[in-house]
Design a protein around this motif. Structure first.
Motif: not given
Ligand SMILES: Nc1ncnc2c1ncn2[C@@H]1O[C@H](COP(=O)(O)OP(=O)(O)OP(=O)(O)O)[C@@H](O)[C@H]1O
Ligand SMILES: [Mg+2]
Lengths: 364, 277
Positions: B161-168, B204-213
């Motif tokens: 979740a860190v990577f999409p958050l960091a890029s934002a 949103i990106g982080a949440a989706m990645i974590v949820f799908v994983f």
């Protein structure tokens, strides 16, 4: 806290700022009067933004004190100083509509919804954004974004408005329009304006006073005509516009001014020659020099040869070389230029004594 | 917009070999799975009908969604805090945060799951300590249940979740935050009403990645759930390798893949792929 709507009076005393070993500002003292429009002018990297950030409270000075209306605000955090600030690049909130951007400072101040609505509406009208209130910043043109930034910074009636090169991203036409609009806003609000630019003509056109910066030092502060016509040193003289320089010898004080030798001709000067030791530079703006076919007794003048000309429409710029090789340019009426060039290029260069000023020989 | 489109073409070309590999390695076998779901043990849609009526399958699906939702919430919140420090902290804080983010990648998921068992089990570190100090007399049930699964999965997923958050957060213009402060907004208010909304695409990106994983997690639930909090992936495993009921296992797989596909489609409607990196 100060009353909203009242213009602030700012005193900066001995402000210095170091970033590590780099000296960004050095011993800067400046008084900005209530309702003044002061422009900070200087080349890139001269410390203008740093000083503005110190005024806003985003940067802490290494030395010196800052006073607003007599209160020491050096240690006061930015949100309590509440200076209106317009950043280079606008810095609008991209996720908020135009309306919400302008309402932000009022919401933060917990004003009533009705009051917010009234003042935001007023401001939107004042900066000419009626019909754009619901748009997001990304949906606006550069000029419109600029207006939002101005409205947002003015809506809470700050004592001082700080503007960091607000027009640098706009094209020339829009720039002129926004400059006029800003002058109007300054008159309408009566707020103190501190404006940063590195465009000298913008500085001269807008301000009540201009402060010229170089290498973190404040070189001169004065009204536009003062700094333009009586620059304190060579840097200021050159930065504010084109200037001709002629070497002088044997400068000596005389009744109401001084005398000197310019290319072996005796000339007279206004203003004191104090502190100048024999040699000096005579500086004159191109528009104050003129040409004639021969010398008039009792008037300053030297012989020169025209080496080129540029037709500017309203006038012609003549490039001249004096007998001793100094290069000079003069702005003259078109027909005068034509006559001079038709006359074997040999001309007599003259100037009124009061339009020249002395600069120390060599260095600054 | 034009730049974005031609960027996309370029990206598609660069990715072509990878896409081909993915097609051969995943899409082809998946078609086999789809075929099983309609043919085993007898041809027809019987397996899908069974899915709708089988209580066990349904409770596993519901548990999976619930665990995934909780894990998503906790992971994204924790990752947000870590990322703020990583992106905006002092140099020392950044180093510490970076260490915390990267270290988990060096340890296998299996090792980490057993590590959590060692910490959380009845005779694990936490329970022994709590008992020794006298806070509790009976060990707390921290593992072999949903709690253990959630802890293990959250720990695993935070770095993702860190990577999409960091890029934002990196894309955010500092001057906007200064502007808010200058307009009279406190640090807190600036954080909540400017910083957080401006990093929305990252959230949103982080949440989706974590949820799908989370939906496809296998190892962590299998170990920390101790067979009692079975999630979908484990159920598929059980149907195929233990029952064996290949048709039903295949049908569950197909439903899971379709669900994840739908979520991804939704994700890319809101966030451009590059914002996730
Ligand atoms: N945070 C910082 N750390 C180190 N050096 C800095 C920092 N901020 C500014 N400086 C340096 O201080 C000097 C003055 O910078 P400043 O931004 O005030 O210049 P400026 O007059 O606004 O220039 P410009 O017209 O290019 O905006 C520059 O040399 C800059 O590199
Ligand atoms: Mg600057």
């Amino acid at each position: 806290m100060r009353q909203p709507g009242r213009a602030a009076e700012i005193k900066a005393i001995g402000i210095g700022k170091s970033f590590g070993s780099f000296r960004a500002l050095d011993n800067l003292t400046l008084d900005i009067g209530r309702g003044e429009f002061v422009t900070l002018l200087g080349p890139s990297g001269s410390g203008k933004t740093t000083f503005l950030m110190i005024l806003a409270g985003f940067v802490q000075p290494t030395e010196g004190r800052l006073f607003s209306d007599g209160t020491d605000i050096t240690d006061r955090p930015a949100e309590q100083r509440a200076a209106g600030m317009v950043f280079q690049g606008y810095a609008l909130f991209p996720h908020m509509s135009v309306e919400a951007n302008i309402a932000f400072p009022l919401k933060v101040r917990k004003q009533s919804a009705a009051e917010i609505k009234r003042r935001v509406g007023e401001m939107i009208e004042r900066v000419g954004l009626v019909g754009h209130a619901k748009k997001l910043p990304a949906q606006l043109s550069g000029g419109q974004q600029q207006r939002v930034a101005l409205a947002r910074a003015l809506v809470f009636e700050p004592g001082v408005l700080l503007l960091d090169e607000p027009f640098s991203a706009l094209d020339k036409g829009l720039r002129g329009q926004m400059q006029a609009e800003m002058k109007r806003l300054h008159q309408a609000t009566g707020t103190t304006f501190v404006f940063v630019t590195h465009d000298q003509s913008e500085a001269l056109a807008l301000s009540s006073r201009v402060a010229i910066f170089n290498h973190g030092k404040l070189l001169q502060v004065g009204a536009p005509n003062e700094v333009y016509e009586r620059p304190a040193n060579r840097f200021v003289a050159e930065f504010l516009g084109e200037i001709n320089m002629l070497p002088l010898k044997g400068v000596r004080s005389a009744d109401n001014g001084a005398t000197a030798l310019c290319e072996d001709r005796a000339i007279s000067l206004r203003g004191s020659a104090e502190g100048i030791d024999g040699n000096a530079i005579l500086a004159i703006r191109p528009e104050y020099m003129s040409i004639a076919s021969e010398a008039t007794p009792g008037e300053n003048g030297i012989a020169a040869t025209a080496t080129g000309s540029t037709y500017l429409g309203t006038a012609t710029r003549l490039d001249l070389t004096t007998k001793q090789g100094a290069r000079v340019s003069v702005s003259v009426p078109n027909e005068v230029a034509a006559a001079a060039l038709g006359n074997g290029n040999s001309v007599w260069l003259t100037w009124p004594a009061e339009k020249g000023f002395l600069l120390p020989d060599g260095g600054q | 917009m034009k730049g974005y489109l031609s960027d996309r073409m370029g990206a598609a070309l660069l990715m072509a070999p990878l896409l081909l590999f993915l097609a051969l390695a995943y899409a082809w076998p998946f078609l086999g799975v789809v075929k099983w779901s309609f043919t085993l043990p007898t041809p027809g849609v019987g397996q899908y009908e069974a899915l709708l009526t089988d209580d066990l399958v349904q409770s596993v699906f519901i548990r999976t969604l619930r665990i995934a939702a909780i894990v998503t919430l906790v992971s994204v919140a924790a990752a947000y805090a870590i990322t703020v420090v990583w992106v905006r902290g002092t140099p020392t804080q950044r180093l510490v945060a970076e260490f915390c983010i990267l270290v988990p990648f060096w340890i296998s998921v299996l090792t980490r799951a057993f590590g959590w068992v060692a910490l959380l089990s009845n005779r694990g570190l936490i329970n022994s300590w709590l008992q020794a100090v006298g806070f509790i007399s009976e060990p707390l049930a921290l593992v072999r249940n949903e709690f253990g699964v959630i802890v293990g999965m959250t720990h695993f997923l935070i770095p993702f979740a860190v990577f999409p958050l960091a890029s934002a957060m990196r894309a955010l213009d500092d001057r906007v935050l200064l502007a808010a402060r200058g307009l009279g907004s406190s640090r807190m208010r600036t954080f909540w009403s400017v910083f957080v909304p401006m990093t929305r695409s990252g959230i949103i990106g982080a949440a989706m990645i974590v949820f799908v994983f989370s939906l496809g997690f296998f190892v962590t639930p299998a170990i920390l759930g101790g067979g009692r909090s079975v999630m979908v992936a484990e159920l598929i495993y059980l149907r195929i390798f233990q029952s064996p009921d290949w048709g039903l296992g295949a049908a569950i797989s197909v439903v899971l893949v379709l669900f994840v596909g739908a979520l991804m489609a939704l994700l890319f409607r809101y966030v451009r792929p590059r914002q996730l990196i």
